[in-house]
Design a protein around this motif. Structure first.
Motif, PDB file in Angstrom:
ATOM      1  N   SER A  11       1.067  -1.219  -0.112  1.00 20.10           N
ATOM      2  CA  SER A  11      -0.119  -0.165  -0.022  1.00 20.10           C
ATOM      3  C   SER A  11       0.872   1.294   0.237  1.00 20.10           C
ATOM      4  N   GLY A  38       0.289  -7.431  11.884  1.00 25.31           N
ATOM      5  CA  GLY A  38       0.733  -7.230  10.725  1.00 25.31           C
ATOM      6  C   GLY A  38      -0.303  -7.119   9.519  1.00 25.31           C
ATOM      7  N   ILE A  39      -1.187  -8.030   9.833  1.00 29.31           N
ATOM      8  CA  ILE A  39      -2.347  -8.432   8.883  1.00 29.31           C
ATOM      9  C   ILE A  39      -3.401  -7.018   9.060  1.00 29.31           C
ATOM     10  N   LYS A  42      -2.036  -3.754   7.623  1.00 31.15           N
ATOM     11  CA  LYS A  42      -2.520  -3.772   6.237  1.00 31.15           C
ATOM     12  C   LYS A  42      -3.678  -3.378   5.879  1.00 31.15           C
ATOM     13  N   GLU A  46      -4.995  -0.297   3.538  1.00 30.54           N
ATOM     14  CA  GLU A  46      -5.849  -0.435   2.345  1.00 30.54           C
ATOM     15  C   GLU A  46      -7.109   0.478   2.674  1.00 30.54           C
TER      16      GLU A  46
END
Lengths: 504, 77
Positions: A11, A38-39, A42, A46
């Motif tokens: 991103s 971490g997920i 993200k 986004e």
């Protein structure tokens, strides 16, 4: 690959390089393999991209593993004290209503030390977005029990598993917040499977979009894996989130008033700092008396260190405040440090005041140049700390004959009696202030009178205080021994070279 | 037998990957695996088996690293 287009990739809301530490890879986060942070980061990136808000997003990071959020997301970043992210987010949102403020917190941060902040931010309906990462453990500190730790779950502080009879039950934060009226969107999602992750992406985006639309408080709780502390491999940890955690923390939307919520009207903008003196009635207060900027050559080298002490109710703090305010008007750098017990009356009370020609190095006065004691206990309490040459003004007819250290310049001013004759013994503090001014010459009496005119709004008290101030000056001239009036000993005398504050 | 053209492809950031294996587990067409090689951090990074990617993007979403996975889709001719 000319016929291939990127559909999912890094991103632009991430920094191109993670400049996080010397030995860190500039492309990697500090998170463990398989970490939910971490997920989720993200997913946040986004959502920020999709809503086109990168340039006005402010992320408030917590204490915990995600403390370094500011090293990854290229948005406005603030890292808050432990648990205080919703309070910080409130301040940012209120002072910059156009910003999109996201408070990102773990379960230790939000559900333990920060319980008060999150509940009240939600209850006020602050128009912020809270992302609450629940991995049911203290990860960063090595795996202690969190308020959200599951029943039976082992941690370093529940080595035989969480026992509700000893440790209580896991706190369901979303359910707790759903008892409040103000929140518009409360949702719990997970990172336990492809399906759950995609639902989490939608929830995060929606919670931020609510804020873009000007609606109120939104919170998304994200059940998140912590493979390292749980002692599971990343796939096993994901499975635990999918299968086990929702039994305690059911997934779903607990509140959705986004369709009916009315956008909050923006709060009035805060005033321009330049207008503040006028709003506070301070404009002109210093005009004609300052002789220039604080710490100008007029007071070069001056270092007046005053301790005033007495019973609570004797006006010790007001004495100190007037002295400091007047000092400010006269161009000194000043500090006023009150110290008093919980009693409103008759407890002990003292304050430290500094009037300096240069920057004040510490508000603490450990070696006073002058002590103003409004009663005998205060005199006895502070005398042992006085160095030879210190000016001591004591509220009494006479100085006590015994127990005085040698070399003090001590004199008695019957301030309470003088004030009583003027109308109220409560003005004794101003009598003592007048005597102090007369003895030291540190401030022109006119400056102090102007300060009193400004600070004391009740005309009867103002007149009494002014009369008391002048009576104190006269009493000092009449009654104090010559050593006390030896002004040059103090006026303009530089203090001893700067020792730090000494513990008292 | 006529060879079908894949809808997409996936590129693993070898030095971003920490070898957690979530993408391998999540990939619907099962076209990812952990490499036998080590990357410079000492992890076995994920790798694409080379065919069968549908560009669904699931691996991108389950990957915890911002630059771990990039998914490409073949544009319509």
């Amino acid at each position: 690959m000319p016929d291939l287009a990127v559909v999912h990739g890094r991103s632009p809301s991430f920094y191109a390089v993670f400049d996080r530490k010397e030995d860190g890879d500039p492309g990697q986060t500090h998170y463990c393999p398989g970490c939910g942070h971490g997920i989720l980061t993200k997913l946040l990136a986004e959502a920020i991209d999709a809503l086109g808000i990168q340039d006005r997003t402010v992320l408030v990071s917590p204490v915990g593993c995600s403390v370094f959020g500011y090293e990854y997301l290229d948005v406005g970043n603030i890292q808050a004290a432990h648990g205080r992210a919703p309070a910080v987010a409130t301040a940012v949102k209120r002072s910059r209503p156009d910003s999109i403020v996201i408070s990102y917190q773990g379960d230790g941060d939000l559900a333990a030390i920060g319980t008060a902040e999150i509940i009240h931010a939600a209850n006020r309906g602050e128009a912020i977005t809270v992302i609450f990462v629940n991995n049911a453990i203290y990860g960063m500190t090595g795996g202690q029990m969190a308020p959200t730790t599951l029943v039976g779950e082992r941690s370093t502080t529940t080595p035989w598993g969480r026992d509700p009879t000893v440790h209580g039950y896991p706190i369901r934060v979303c359910e707790l917040l759903a008892t409040l009226e103000a929140p518009v969107h409360i949702e719990r999602v997970g990172l336990g499977s492809n399906r759950q992750i995609m639902a989490a992406a939608r929830a995060v985006r929606r919670a931020i979009d609510n804020q873009v639309r000007g609606l109120g408080f939104s919170v998304v709780e994200v059940l998140s894996p912590c493979p390292t502390i749980w002692g599971l491999d990343p796939v096993e940890a994901q499975t635990f989130v999918r299968d086990t955690m929702p039994r305690t923390f059911p997934l779903g939307i607990l509140r959705d008033r986004t369709a009916t919520a009315v956008p909050r009207p923006p709060l009035p903008s805060p005033p321009d700092p330049a207008e503040l003196p006028g709003i506070l009635g301070l404009d002109g207060a210093t005009a004609g008396t300052t002789g220039g900027r604080a710490g100008g050559p007029r007071h070069a080298g001056a270092d007046h260190r005053i301790v005033a002490a007495g019973f609570g109710g004797q006006g010790v703090q007001v004495l100190g405040e007037v002295l400091a305010e007047a000092g400010l008007s006269a161009g000194y750098h000043v500090a006023w440090l009150p110290s008093y017990g919980p009693q409103m009356r008759s407890g002990t009370s003292n304050c430290h005041v500094r009037l300096c020609g240069g920057a004040v190095d510490s508000p603490l006065v450990s070696r006073p140049t002058a002590l103003v004691a409004l009663n005998q206990p205060s005199l006895r309490a502070f005398l042992p700390r006085m160095e030879p040459g210190t000016l001591v003004l004591f509220n009494a007819d006479a100085v006590p004959p015994d127990g005085l250290p040698r070399g003090l310049r001590i004199g008695a001013v019957p301030a309470t009696a003088i004030a009583d004759r003027l109308g109220s013994p409560r003005a004794a503090n101003m009598v003592m202030l007048g005597a102090l001014l007369e003895a030291t010459g540190m401030l022109a009496p006119g400056v102090v009178e102007a300060t009193l005119q400004r600070m004391v709004t009740d005309p009867a008290w103002r007149d009494l205080d002014l009369a008391a101030l002048r009576a104190g000056q006269r009493a000092a001239r009449r009654a104090l021994p010559a050593t006390c009036l030896h002004r040059t000993a103090i006026l303009g005398a530089p203090g001893p070279p700067g020792p730090g504050p000494r513990p008292s | 037998m006529e060879r079908t053209i894949d809808r997409g492809t996936v590129v693993i950031g070898i030095d971003e990957c920490k070898g957690c294996g979530l993408c391998v587990q999540a990939c619907p067409p099962r076209v990812l695996r952990l490499s036998a090689q080590l990357n410079r951090h000492g992890y076995h990074p994920a790798e694409y088996t080379g065919s069968g990617c549908t560009a669904c993007g699931i691996c991108y979403y389950v990957c915890p690293e911002p630059g771990g996975v990039t998914v490409f889709r073949r544009e319509a001719a």
